[in-house]
Every structure is written in C-alpha cells, then in structure tokens.
Write a protein that holds these residues in place. Structure first.
Motif, PDB file in Angstrom:
ATOM      1  N   ARG A  65       0.685  -1.498  -0.237  1.00  0.00           N
ATOM      2  CA  ARG A  65      -0.107   0.161   0.272  1.00  0.00           C
ATOM      3  C   ARG A  65       0.535   1.027   0.072  1.00  0.00           C
ATOM      4  O   ARG A  65       1.444   1.366   0.399  1.00  0.00           O
ATOM      5  CB  ARG A  65      -1.160  -0.161   0.797  1.00  0.00           C
ATOM      6  N   ASP A  66       0.320   1.991  -0.547  1.00  0.00           N
ATOM      7  CA  ASP A  66       0.635   3.758  -0.456  1.00  0.00           C
ATOM      8  C   ASP A  66       0.389   4.672   0.628  1.00  0.00           C
ATOM      9  O   ASP A  66      -0.839   4.923   0.676  1.00  0.00           O
ATOM     10  CB  ASP A  66       0.441   4.704  -1.927  1.00  0.00           C
ATOM     11  N   PRO A  67       0.647   4.319   1.331  1.00  0.00           N
ATOM     12  CA  PRO A  67       0.536   5.364   3.069  1.00  0.00           C
ATOM     13  C   PRO A  67       0.528   6.669   2.488  1.00  0.00           C
ATOM     14  O   PRO A  67      -0.477   7.131   3.486  1.00  0.00           O
ATOM     15  CB  PRO A  67       1.400   4.884   4.159  1.00  0.00           C
ATOM     16  N   LEU A  68       0.859   7.682   1.991  1.00  0.00           N
ATOM     17  CA  LEU A  68       0.890   8.262   2.028  1.00  0.00           C
ATOM     18  C   LEU A  68       0.425   9.387   0.465  1.00  0.00           C
ATOM     19  O   LEU A  68      -0.408  10.384   0.602  1.00  0.00           O
ATOM     20  CB  LEU A  68       2.632   9.156   1.676  1.00  0.00           C
ATOM     21  N   CYS A  69       0.249   8.320  -0.606  1.00  0.00           N
ATOM     22  CA  CYS A  69      -0.717   9.186  -1.613  1.00  0.00           C
ATOM     23  C   CYS A  69      -1.843   8.159  -2.254  1.00  0.00           C
ATOM     24  O   CYS A  69      -2.333   7.556  -3.388  1.00  0.00           O
ATOM     25  CB  CYS A  69       0.212   9.537  -2.454  1.00  0.00           C
ATOM     26  N   ALA A  70      -2.257   7.518  -1.677  1.00  0.00           N
ATOM     27  CA  ALA A  70      -3.427   6.299  -2.096  1.00  0.00           C
ATOM     28  C   ALA A  70      -4.316   7.398  -2.814  1.00  0.00           C
ATOM     29  O   ALA A  70      -4.474   8.349  -1.413  1.00  0.00           O
ATOM     30  CB  ALA A  70      -3.357   5.875  -1.043  1.00  0.00           C
ATOM     31  N   GLN A  71      -5.024   6.721  -4.013  1.00  0.00           N
ATOM     32  CA  GLN A  71      -6.226   7.860  -4.548  1.00  0.00           C
ATOM     33  C   GLN A  71      -6.905   7.096  -4.224  1.00  0.00           C
ATOM     34  O   GLN A  71      -7.198   6.155  -3.294  1.00  0.00           O
ATOM     35  CB  GLN A  71      -5.678   7.364  -5.905  1.00  0.00           C
ATOM     36  N   PRO A  72      -9.242   7.726  -4.149  1.00  0.00           N
ATOM     37  CA  PRO A  72      -9.703   7.005  -4.005  1.00  0.00           C
ATOM     38  C   PRO A  72     -10.081   5.898  -4.589  1.00  0.00           C
ATOM     39  O   PRO A  72     -11.214   5.779  -3.618  1.00  0.00           O
ATOM     40  CB  PRO A  72     -10.656   8.640  -4.012  1.00  0.00           C
ATOM     41  N   HIS A  73      -9.549   5.831  -6.005  1.00  0.00           N
ATOM     42  CA  HIS A  73     -10.494   4.478  -6.519  1.00  0.00           C
ATOM     43  C   HIS A  73      -9.867   3.364  -6.427  1.00  0.00           C
ATOM     44  O   HIS A  73      -9.813   2.275  -6.390  1.00  0.00           O
ATOM     45  CB  HIS A  73      -9.857   5.173  -7.940  1.00  0.00           C
ATOM     46  N   GLU A  74      -8.403   3.563  -5.068  1.00  0.00           N
ATOM     47  CA  GLU A  74      -7.746   2.083  -4.871  1.00  0.00           C
ATOM     48  C   GLU A  74      -8.598   1.472  -4.002  1.00  0.00           C
ATOM     49  O   GLU A  74      -9.381   2.147  -3.660  1.00  0.00           O
ATOM     50  CB  GLU A  74      -6.335   2.810  -4.852  1.00  0.00           C
ATOM     51  N   PRO A  75      -8.511   0.184  -4.086  1.00  0.00           N
ATOM     52  CA  PRO A  75      -9.113  -0.537  -2.808  1.00  0.00           C
ATOM     53  C   PRO A  75      -8.615  -0.583  -1.395  1.00  0.00           C
ATOM     54  O   PRO A  75      -7.679   0.471  -1.296  1.00  0.00           O
ATOM     55  CB  PRO A  75      -7.600  -2.387  -3.655  1.00  0.00           C
ATOM     56  N   ASP A  76      -9.488  -0.850  -0.614  1.00  0.00           N
ATOM     57  CA  ASP A  76      -9.874   0.008   0.434  1.00  0.00           C
ATOM     58  C   ASP A  76      -8.608  -1.188   1.700  1.00  0.00           C
ATOM     59  O   ASP A  76      -9.064  -1.916   2.145  1.00  0.00           O
ATOM     60  CB  ASP A  76     -10.900  -0.253   0.908  1.00  0.00           C
ATOM     61  N   ILE A  77      -7.270  -0.797   1.836  1.00  0.00           N
ATOM     62  CA  ILE A  77      -6.677  -1.373   2.554  1.00  0.00           C
ATOM     63  C   ILE A  77      -7.165  -2.026   4.627  1.00  0.00           C
ATOM     64  O   ILE A  77      -7.702  -2.944   4.942  1.00  0.00           O
ATOM     65  CB  ILE A  77      -5.530  -0.757   3.236  1.00  0.00           C
ATOM     66  N   GLN A  78      -8.466  -1.452   5.042  1.00  0.00           N
ATOM     67  CA  GLN A  78      -8.681  -1.456   5.371  1.00  0.00           C
ATOM     68  C   GLN A  78      -9.804  -2.381   5.694  1.00  0.00           C
ATOM     69  O   GLN A  78      -9.722  -3.574   7.018  1.00  0.00           O
ATOM     70  CB  GLN A  78      -8.979  -0.168   6.234  1.00  0.00           C
TER      71      GLN A  78
END
Length: 131
Positions: free
Chosen positions: A79-92
């Motif tokens: 995961r990209d903790p700094l720049c995750a985009q809104p369309h990307e998968p939900d890690i939580q």
C-alpha cells in the motif's frame, strides 16, 4: 498455498520487482491478484496469476470473499500510505478480514520478504496451529 498480491498504483512496480525477485518461491503457489497488478506481474514474469477485477471495480472484495471463506493463506498488499488514490482498494477492510480469519498479511516490502522467505523454508504452519 493461496497467495493474494495487491498493490496501490504507486506500488505496482515494487510488486513486480518483488515477484521477479521471489519468482522461484511464488511459482510453487496459487497466486491471486486484482486485475492490473496481476497483469503487470504476468507481463514481467513467467508467473501465472488468477486475476480478479481491478481494485476500483471490486477485485479487492473478491479477494476478501476468499479470505472470509477460508480460501486464502497469505495476503501481500503493498500500500501507499502517503498518496493512496480514492479509487484504490480499501486496505482497512482486507486488514480486518485477515485479522478476523488469522491470515498473515504484509503491507510493505520488508514484511512481504519475511513472509516469502518463511514460505520458502516451510516455516509457515499457522493453519495447523489454529486447528
């Protein structure tokens, strides 16, 4: 073992490099991935990956369903903790499922390498430990 490989956009190249570096280990397992990540891995390695939908279209939820049905053994979600985009998968959501079902999950390269090296040495027997 069934292994899920997922990566945010900024981490896809890192995932490809991880797959290249650990190809000899990964080829002995069933690999699953979200659409674009799986395509990039297959284009750059000789690995076969069962691709689900892209993350924004629900591929992460398809992998989540496998976790919930006890059909996934390891998850690597770079995961990209700094720049995750809104369309990307939900890690939580995936982290929660992995914790509920006791599935080892790596969210960065260092932990991913530790899990893969443990697989190589046959040191992951967590399923037997929880029976």
């Amino acid at each position: 073992m069934n292994i899920a490989l997922i990566a945010h956009d900024e981490k896809k190249e890192e995932m490809v490099n991880l797959a290249l570096a650990y190809q000899l280990i990964l080829e002995n397992h069933n690999l699953y991935s979200t659409g674009t990540t799986g395509l990039r891995i297959m284009e750059n390695t000789s690995l076969q990956v069962q691709r689900f939908l892209s993350g924004p279209l629900g591929g992460d939820q398809q992998i989540g369903a496998m976790i919930a049905q006890n059909n996934m053994d390891v998850v690597i979600f770079l995961r990209d903790p700094l720049c995750a985009q809104p369309h990307e998968p939900d890690i939580q959501a995936l982290l929660r499922l992995c914790d509920v079902h006791r599935i080892p999950v790596a969210t960065n390269l260092a932990t991913a390498e530790i899990l893969l090296k443990a697989l190589e040495q046959g040191n992951i027997a967590w399923r037997e430990a929880i029976k």
